[in-house]
Design a protein around this motif. Sequence first.
Motif: not given
Length: 143
Positions: A4-5, A29-30, A47-53
């Motif tokens: 969920n993070k 915390a999320n 390759s760590h697949h960020p959700d947002v940068i």
Amino acid sequence: MNKNKIKLFLVDDDAVFLKLLQIEFMEQANFDIETFATGELCLESLSHHPDVIILDYHLDGVDPDAINGIDTLDEIKAFDPEIPVIMLSSQDKIDVAINCMHHKATDYVVKSETAFLRLKKIISTTLETKKLERQLNWYMDRM
């Protein structure tokens, strides 16, 4: 890592600002946070697949030959055009913001005392929009 993070990459050559931003997001915390002082280090970790940068516009403070934020943004979008990238800069100039948007940045935030709140709101809105788009696509595929 908790599924969920939100996987968040923070990229800034200003070590103090980067640490302050990391602390602000850690208190939420999320977020699962990775920090980078250069665009090159960020690109090596896609390759760590960020959700947002969250990406600084200028990235030559650590290494004067480092690639700048716009070039890093272009490389990120070439790797995966769906990764939301929020540009962050001390430049309070409309032409800089427009340039970032032309390079497919999700948004542009000026470094200020309200930057963290703006970033948090943009991330929330961006991820909610992506979630709704996935749901709509799922629904349309079943029609």
